[in-house]
Design a protein around this motif. Structure first.
Motif: not given
Length: 92
Positions: A2-31
């Motif tokens: 599993r992988w996910q990415v997000g942003v902690l916007r100015p004045v926000a207290e929590n990360v907004d996880w905007t995208a996530r996914g699953d991949a078969a291996d580390w290299a693919t998930a990282r990419r």
């Protein structure tokens, strides 16, 4: 993996996880995560910080500006190691 990415916007207290996914291996998930993070940075601009997580390993990215004043996201690939056995928390 599993992988996910997000942003902690100015004045926000929590990360907004905007995208996530699953991949078969580390290299693919990282990419896939790095590609999603680049898209997020281009869409959001230079905010306080971005987060990337691959297989439970976190990373933090603070994009800068290049010499022309354009957003510089060139170092995203350096935030996560190329192999899972080298993994630890990285920041850029």
């Amino acid at each position: 993996m599993r992988w996910q990415v997000g942003v902690l916007r100015p004045v926000a207290e929590n990360v907004d996880w905007t995208a996530r996914g699953d991949a078969a291996d580390w290299a693919t998930a990282r990419r896939e995560a790095a590609d999603a993070l680049r898209g997020l940075i281009v869409g959001e601009g230079r905010v306080q910080e971005y987060r990337i997580e691959v297989d439970g390993m976190p990373g933090i990215v603070w994009p800068g500006l290049d010499e022309r004043g354009a957003l510089d996201a060139a170092g995203i690939d350096d935030v996560m190691p190329g192999e899972r056995n080298l993994a630890h928390t990285w920041t850029l």
